[in-house]
Design a protein around this motif. Structure first.
Motif, mmCIF file in Angstrom:
data_model
loop_
_atom_site.group_PDB
_atom_site.id
_atom_site.type_symbol
_atom_site.label_atom_id
_atom_site.label_comp_id
_atom_site.label_asym_id
_atom_site.label_seq_id
_atom_site.Cartn_x
_atom_site.Cartn_y
_atom_site.Cartn_z
ATOM 1 N N PRO A 9 0.812 -1.225 0.000
ATOM 2 C CA PRO A 9 0.000 0.000 0.000
ATOM 3 C C PRO A 9 0.844 1.274 0.000
ATOM 4 N N PHE A 10 1.394 1.638 -1.161
ATOM 5 C CA PHE A 10 2.151 2.892 -1.271
ATOM 6 C C PHE A 10 1.180 4.070 -1.193
ATOM 7 N N THR A 11 1.606 5.118 -0.495
ATOM 8 C CA THR A 11 0.740 6.300 -0.423
ATOM 9 C C THR A 11 1.536 7.553 -0.788
ATOM 10 N N PHE A 12 0.816 8.547 -1.248
ATOM 11 C CA PHE A 12 1.420 9.848 -1.535
ATOM 12 C C PHE A 12 0.866 10.853 -0.541
ATOM 13 N N ALA A 13 1.737 11.456 0.216
ATOM 14 C CA ALA A 13 1.272 12.463 1.173
ATOM 15 C C ALA A 13 0.898 13.724 0.408
ATOM 16 N N GLY A 70 9.804 10.093 -2.945
ATOM 17 C CA GLY A 70 9.421 9.302 -1.772
ATOM 18 C C GLY A 70 9.109 7.858 -2.116
ATOM 19 N N ILE A 71 8.389 7.644 -3.197
ATOM 20 C CA ILE A 71 7.981 6.275 -3.542
ATOM 21 C C ILE A 71 9.204 5.441 -3.963
ATOM 22 N N LYS A 72 10.164 6.112 -4.556
ATOM 23 C CA LYS A 72 11.407 5.435 -4.944
ATOM 24 C C LYS A 72 12.114 4.924 -3.688
ATOM 25 N N THR A 73 12.167 5.752 -2.655
ATOM 26 C CA THR A 73 12.784 5.355 -1.389
ATOM 27 C C THR A 73 11.967 4.240 -0.726
ATOM 28 N N ALA A 74 10.646 4.339 -0.831
ATOM 29 C CA ALA A 74 9.777 3.314 -0.233
ATOM 30 C C ALA A 74 10.005 1.957 -0.916
#
Ligand code: KG4
Ligand code: ZN
Length: 374
Positions: free
Chosen positions: A186-190, A226-230
């Motif tokens: 569950p990736f999220t974008f703040a 951020g998603i790349k780091t996640a």
């Protein structure tokens, strides 16, 4: 590698122009004008094109037209619409819009190329939202939103590299997504909150380094670092690093993205396929939410999606479905016109040719050129 890129441009430009003319069945003497990209991009590569275009224009006595690369991407869709006019809309704005009917490039609904549009330019260097309005025979652009860090295509390429897939990453991830569970991670974008958060600093991207952000609505700002780091963290946590490294030689031997489940599973374990599908689902979802919110906010009549990432299958499907649901029209270029190409530069130059907007002989490369600042 900028040095290498300029050298390759220098090596390729003459044979490529010759081949293009031969394929089109025309000679230099048949041309009415020469169009060239003046920015944004790598200075060395831009200079090779500009110098060659100037020499050709001078030798042939033709006008020279300077084009912004991003405007070219927008005109890839407009060109497509001119070549294959969309089916006229028979229902009201919220009526039934049939996807794909008689529109090879995925133009949904009717309408003309001369209407106000919200354009999402989503590529390896950009994730930008523009309002494009016809004005006195040419087009006027206003920046509505943009990424603060990585472009969406850059995130695709970095995640693909991390997972031992090929370059560019987009087509690999696109092909592998079908075989994974997109709800697994569950990736999220703040939500990007306040202008203060931006600290007044110019964001870093490959292309338009100095594009203004202070006046932009934070709802239309993107961030893909951020998603790349996640994804990196997920890879570390699940011990997928070695597995990814071991894939590189097998991926190179295959030389193209997998075509079916058997090939996909042979190349990647299910956990990696699930990670890939979840990554793409999250990225496309974020692009979709912000683009449609912006289209509503600026009261655009239609949405244009263009740039390398616009070739993505899931993106096309979800944007088409959302447009039908919300009563927007949406258009994409053909797959060939989605990624960088020269036809889109000629298409963007055409209105300038008609209105006589030619480049001066001092024209030079503008690596950080922005679109729609005025
Ligand atoms: O527009 P483009 O050819 O060059 C730039 O101006 O950047 O875009 C290249 C980008 C790359 O990051 C590539 O990974 C991405 O477009 N791309 C895709 C797909 N095909 C290319 N991304 C997602 N899905 C695809 N099918
Ligand atoms: Zn591009």
């Amino acid at each position: 590698m900028p040095e290498l890129a300029s050298r390759e441009h220098l090596r390729a430009i003459v044979p490529v122009v010759r081949a293009a003319l031969a394929e089109a069945g025309v000679e230099l003497g048949d041309l009415d004008a020469i169009a060239v990209t003046s920015g944004p991009g790598l200075a060395g590569a831009l200079l090779v094109g500009i110098t060659y275009a100037k020499a050709l224009a001078f030798a042939q006595g033709l006008p020279l037209i300077a084009v912004n690369h991003l405007e070219g991407h927008i005109h890839a869709v407009l060109l497509q619409e001119r070549e294959f006019p969309p089916v006229p809309k028979t229902e009201g704005p919220f009526g039934k819009l049939k996807a794909g009917t008689g529109a090879p490039a995925g133009v949904v609904g009717g309408g003309g190329a001369e209407e106000t549009a919200l354009a999402l330019v989503v590529s390896g260097g950009h994730t930008h939202l523009y309002l494009a309005q016809p004005l006195n025979g040419t087009w006027k652009y206003s920046l509505i939103g943009r990424t603060l860090d990585d472009a969406a295509g850059e995130a695709y390429d970095k995640v693909a590299k991390l997972l031992g897939l090929g370059y560019p990453g987009g087509p690999w991830i696109d092909a592998l997504t079908r075989f994974g569970n997109n709800k697994a991670v569950p990736f999220t974008f703040a939500q990007i909150k306040t202008k203060a958060h931006l600290g007044g600093k110019a964001p870093r991207t490959k292309g338009a380094k100095t594009a203004p952000i202070a006046e932009l609505d934070p709802h239309f700002l993107f961030s893909f670092s951020g998603i790349k780091t996640a994804v990196l963290r997920y890879v570390q946590l699940h011990g997928l690093r070695e597995e990814a490294a071991a894939r590189v030689p097998r991926m190179m031997a295959l030389g193209r993205p997998p075509k079916n489940r058997e090939e996909a599973l042979d190349l990647c374990p299910q956990v990696t396929l699930d990670l890939i599908a979840s990554f793409q689902h999250a990225v496309v979802g974020d692009l979709l939410r912000k683009t449609f919110a912006a289209a509503e906010a600026v009261d655009a009549e239609r949405i244009l999606v263009t740039g390398g990432v616009a070739a993505n299958r899931e993106l096309r499907e979800r944007f088409t479905a959302e447009a039908a649901r919300r009563g927007f029209r949406v258009a994409f270029p053909t797959l060939a016109l989605s990624t960088d190409n020269a036809a889109m530069i000629a298409a963007a130059a055409w209105p300038r040719y008609v209105t006589g907007e030619f480049a001066r002989s001092e024209l030079t490369a503008e690596p950080g050129m922005v679109l729609g600042r005025d």
